[in-house]
Design a protein around this motif. Structure first.
Motif, PDB file in Angstrom:
ATOM      1  N   GLY A 161      -8.207  -1.894   3.487  1.00 39.20           N
ATOM      2  CA  GLY A 161      -7.353  -2.035   2.308  1.00 39.20           C
ATOM      3  C   GLY A 161      -8.103  -1.393   1.122  1.00 39.20           C
ATOM      4  N   ASP A 162      -9.395  -1.713   0.950  1.00 34.97           N
ATOM      5  CA  ASP A 162     -10.063  -0.967   0.068  1.00 34.97           C
ATOM      6  C   ASP A 162     -10.076   0.370   0.093  1.00 34.97           C
ATOM      7  N   PHE A 163     -10.198   0.916   1.357  1.00 36.80           N
ATOM      8  CA  PHE A 163     -10.409   2.342   1.671  1.00 36.80           C
ATOM      9  C   PHE A 163      -9.231   2.942   1.141  1.00 36.80           C
TER      10      PHE A 163
ATOM     11  N   ASP B   6      -8.151  -6.367   6.070  1.00 39.60           N
ATOM     12  CA  ASP B   6      -9.432  -7.045   5.587  1.00 39.60           C
ATOM     13  C   ASP B   6     -10.205  -6.889   6.710  1.00 39.60           C
TER      14      ASP B   6
ATOM     15  N   TYR C 144     -21.636   4.253   2.170  1.00 40.40           N
ATOM     16  CA  TYR C 144     -20.790   3.050   2.456  1.00 40.40           C
ATOM     17  C   TYR C 144     -20.011   2.910   3.486  1.00 40.40           C
TER      18      TYR C 144
ATOM     19  N   VAL D 115       0.799  -1.071  -0.097  1.00 44.63           N
ATOM     20  CA  VAL D 115       0.171   0.058   0.098  1.00 44.63           C
ATOM     21  C   VAL D 115       1.007   1.295  -0.190  1.00 44.63           C
TER      22      VAL D 115
ATOM     23  N   ARG E 291     -16.544   0.280   3.823  1.00 40.46           N
ATOM     24  CA  ARG E 291     -15.394  -0.203   3.270  1.00 40.46           C
ATOM     25  C   ARG E 291     -14.355  -0.845   4.209  1.00 40.46           C
ATOM     26  N   ARG E 292     -13.855  -1.848   3.795  1.00 41.73           N
ATOM     27  CA  ARG E 292     -12.489  -2.329   4.362  1.00 41.73           C
ATOM     28  C   ARG E 292     -11.436  -1.525   4.272  1.00 41.73           C
TER      29      ARG E 292
ATOM     30  N   LEU F 186      -6.675   2.050  -0.794  1.00 44.71           N
ATOM     31  CA  LEU F 186      -6.626   2.090  -2.207  1.00 44.71           C
ATOM     32  C   LEU F 186      -7.386   2.899  -2.986  1.00 44.71           C
ATOM     33  N   ARG F 187      -8.675   3.325  -2.546  1.00 48.27           N
ATOM     34  CA  ARG F 187      -9.484   4.422  -2.960  1.00 48.27           C
ATOM     35  C   ARG F 187      -8.791   5.711  -2.862  1.00 48.27           C
TER      36      ARG F 187
ATOM     37  N   TYR G  13      -6.390   6.099  -5.331  1.00 46.13           N
ATOM     38  CA  TYR G  13      -6.803   6.364  -6.711  1.00 46.13           C
ATOM     39  C   TYR G  13      -7.564   7.794  -6.764  1.00 46.13           C
TER      40      TYR G  13
ATOM     41  N   TYR H  92      -8.660  11.352   4.693  1.00 42.71           N
ATOM     42  CA  TYR H  92      -8.456   9.862   4.363  1.00 42.71           C
ATOM     43  C   TYR H  92      -7.648   9.198   5.654  1.00 42.71           C
TER      44      TYR H  92
END
Length: 156
Positions: free
Chosen positions: A123-125, A107, A118, A7, A120-121, A127-128, A131, A55
């Motif tokens: 890791g997903d958060f 996770d 929403y 990450v 989010r987990r 990476l967003r 992004y 974030y």
């Protein structure tokens, strides 16, 4: 390689490219924007840097946070170098936060933003978050093209 390392590698590579683009904005064009409703070049830089701060705050709190107390609010827009210097301690805090997470956290930890629709987990958060910066880097490349300025090569 641990998940936090991946990450962080991703975030650092995105930032390296963003900084190349940000530093490629002609100083006389920092206030340029394609239309009256768009953010200017310097506003986009600030938006990305403040976004990373927010974030990180959400990842720390595991929920949405208010941007009312943002340290970025109300600062004058001076230069890209000034924005980066101001944001440097917050970037360091972001990196230390990411490095503090264990593989299972990416996770199992959930960031609850039900207030905006929403969850989010972690890791997903994260990476967003990366992004988000990437999208705005591309947006600024479009700005540079539209204003007729040279565009830094981010595809090394």
């Amino acid at each position: 390689m641990q998940i936090a390392d991946a990450v962080l590698l991703n975030a650092r590579e995105i930032r390296r490219r963003s900084e190349a683009v940000w530093n490629g904005i002609p100083a006389a064009r920092l206030e340029w924007k394609p239309d009256p409703d768009a953010m200017s070049c310097i506003e986009l830089v600030r938006h990305v840097l403040e976004g990373e701060y927010l974030y990180a705050s959400m990842a720390r709190e595991r929920k949405s946070v208010s941007n009312d107390g943002s340290p970025f609010a109300g600062r004058p827009f001076l230069s890209v170098a000034d924005e980066l210097a101001f944001a440097a301690p917050f970037r360091k805090q972001f990196e230390l936060l990411v490095a503090s997470f264990g593989d299972d956290d990416f996770d199992s930890v959930v960031i609850d933003r039900s207030d905006v629709g929403y969850k989010r987990r972690l890791g997903d958060f994260l990476l967003r978050a990366a992004y988000h910066e990437s999208v705005h880097c591309g947006q600024l490349l479009g700005y540079l093209r539209t204003m007729g300025a040279a565009r830094p090569n981010v595809w090394d």
